[in-house]
Design an enzyme around this catalytic site. Structure first.
Site: not given
Ligand SMILES: C[S@@+](CC[C@H](N)C(=O)[O-])C[C@H]1O[C@@H](n2cnc3c(N)ncnc32)[C@H](O)[C@@H]1O
Length: 401
Positions: A83
């Site tokens: 992000s």
């Molecule tokens: C915006 S990114 C997160 C960024 C992360 N916090 C970082 O610092 O790199 C959102 C993440 O949520 C994950 N995600 C999407 N759906 C999800 C779910 N149902 N359960 C867990 N993780 C999920 C995605 O694969 C993605 O890696």
């Protein structure tokens, strides 16, 4: 703020020294008011963002204030991102992690924010983080192990659907989702300790997604701070309803209750000749939010690469000049107000927009009620909207300054 020499437990002797770029970014965020809490500054100073980037990322990109794509699907759509630093900082400030806190993070992604949470919770705290994608959580685990948070909280990384939270680590003092939802998963509320804080990106209506810090009080969640944001949406069977549908080449329409059938009707209307009603009314983002919260027919048109290209109102069943009912679409595009089909769509758009309050999102109060819980009458003054989802009802209240 006095700066300690950069380095510490995350220093990498073999990599480029990004300390100067990092300080420059953090100082710019602080000057812009997005990074005001010293503990968050210190955590972001201690964790090397460049170590969480895709291989080969230029350190200058790692320390630009922008989102970095980590994984995409076959169509090129992002599945995971690191992000934007400004929103990372704002959300951490909303989350208010204290040393010793038990923290749950949803959406581990690169592990960058996980490392920041570990810094903030400290050695007496604990950070549990869950990620749906096995490759991503594996990559994050390897990175975090290599960087070995010296003074940070112990980490517990899980692969799974974060919609269910991580029950065996509950209760948590803090829950942070770094992935967007249109309805707070019940598990995030019930696994949060009473009095604890949940920060999550919540999609309320077309064009309005907010990072909300909710305090739990019994069965209710009440917002303490609200800031606009834009996030990838939760994947899996409990993900947000699909409200965006393709209506033309490189064009999608997003509406609260928009169905696939509506999208076909809109595509057909767009193929007919528009009636040009003259200059489109001046629209500010704040007035759009007031309108979009008030009217489920509000429609945003987004281009292939995500930017908003037009806005309007779609009425699937308005009166037509022939005296019969038919669909109508009003569209503000390129400074003109265009009407397709039933003309009442344009009339409704103009009158509803005029009546809509210009909403300052930082003055919104969002209260979350489980769907079987009564929603009390709205507070006096200002405007109140109700958003109903599967598991919760949301009372959104806005009062002018
Ligand atoms: C915006 S990114 C997160 C960024 C992360 N916090 C970082 O610092 O790199 C959102 C993440 O949520 C994950 N995600 C999407 N759906 C999800 C779910 N149902 N359960 C867990 N993780 C999920 C995605 O694969 C993605 O890696």
């Amino acid at each position: 703020m006095d700066h300690e020499p950069v380095g510490g437990p995350y220093a990498r002797p073999d990599g480029p020294d990004p300390a100067r770029l990092r300080r420059r970014l953090l100082d710019a965020l602080r000057a812009g008011g997005q990074l005001t809490v010293p503990a968050v500054y210190a955590a972001m100073d201690a964790v090397p963002r460049e170590a969480f980037m895709p291989p080969g990322t230029d350190p200058r990109d790692a320390y630009a204030d922008r989102v970095i794509v980590l994984a995409s699907d076959e169509s090129g759509a992002a599945l995971s991102t690191v992000s934007q630093p400004a929103i990372v900082a704002l959300m951490l400030e909303q989350l208010d992690v204290r040393p010793g806190d038990r923290v749950l993070e949803i959406g581990t992604g690169s592990g960058y924010n996980t490392a920041l949470l570990a810094e903030l919770a400290g050695p007496t705290g604990r950070v549990t983080s869950i990620e749906v994608d096995a490759d991503l959580v594996g990559g994050a685990a390897a990175r975090l192990a290599e960087l070995a948070p010296g003074g940070g909280a112990p980490l517990d990384l899980r692969r799974g659907d974060g919609w269910q939270g991580v029950p065996d680590g509950a209760p948590y003092d803090r829950v942070e989702s770094t992935v967007g939802v249109d309805d707070v998963p019940p598990a995030w509320r019930t696994q949060l300790a009473d009095g604890g804080l949940l920060v999550a990106p919540l999609w309320l209506c077309p064009g309005l997604e907010l990072s909300v810090a909710f305090r739990r009080a019994g069965d209710l969640l009440t917002s303490e701070s609200v800031t606009p944001c834009g996030f990838l949406q939760l994947r899996g069977p409990h993900g947000a309803e699909q409200r965006g549908h393709v209506v033309g080449l490189d064009l999608a329409a997003v509406g609260e209750a928009l169905t696939l059938k509506d999208a076909d009707v809109i595509a057909d209307l767009l193929d007919t000749e528009a009636v040009d009603l003259g200059p489109a009314p001046h629209l500010t983002e704040r007035r759009w939010w007031g309108f979009s919260l008030s009217d489920p027919r509000a429609l945003l048109f987004v281009g292939r690469h995500g930017g908003n290209v037009a806005w309007g109102l779609f009425d699937s069943d308005g009166p037509t000049p022939a005296g019969t009912a038919g669909p109508g679409l009003a569209l503000a595009y390129d400074g003109r107000l265009l009407s397709y089909g039933s003309p009442t769509a344009a009339y409704d758009l103009l009158t509803r927009l005029e009546a809509a309050p210009a909403v300052d999102p930082s003055r919104l109060e969002v209260t979350v009620y489980p769907s079987d819980h009564p929603v009390p009458p709205p507070p006096r003054g200002g405007a109140t909207w109700r958003v109903t989802r599967t598991h919760h009802r949301y009372r959104v209240h806005w009062s002018p300054a």
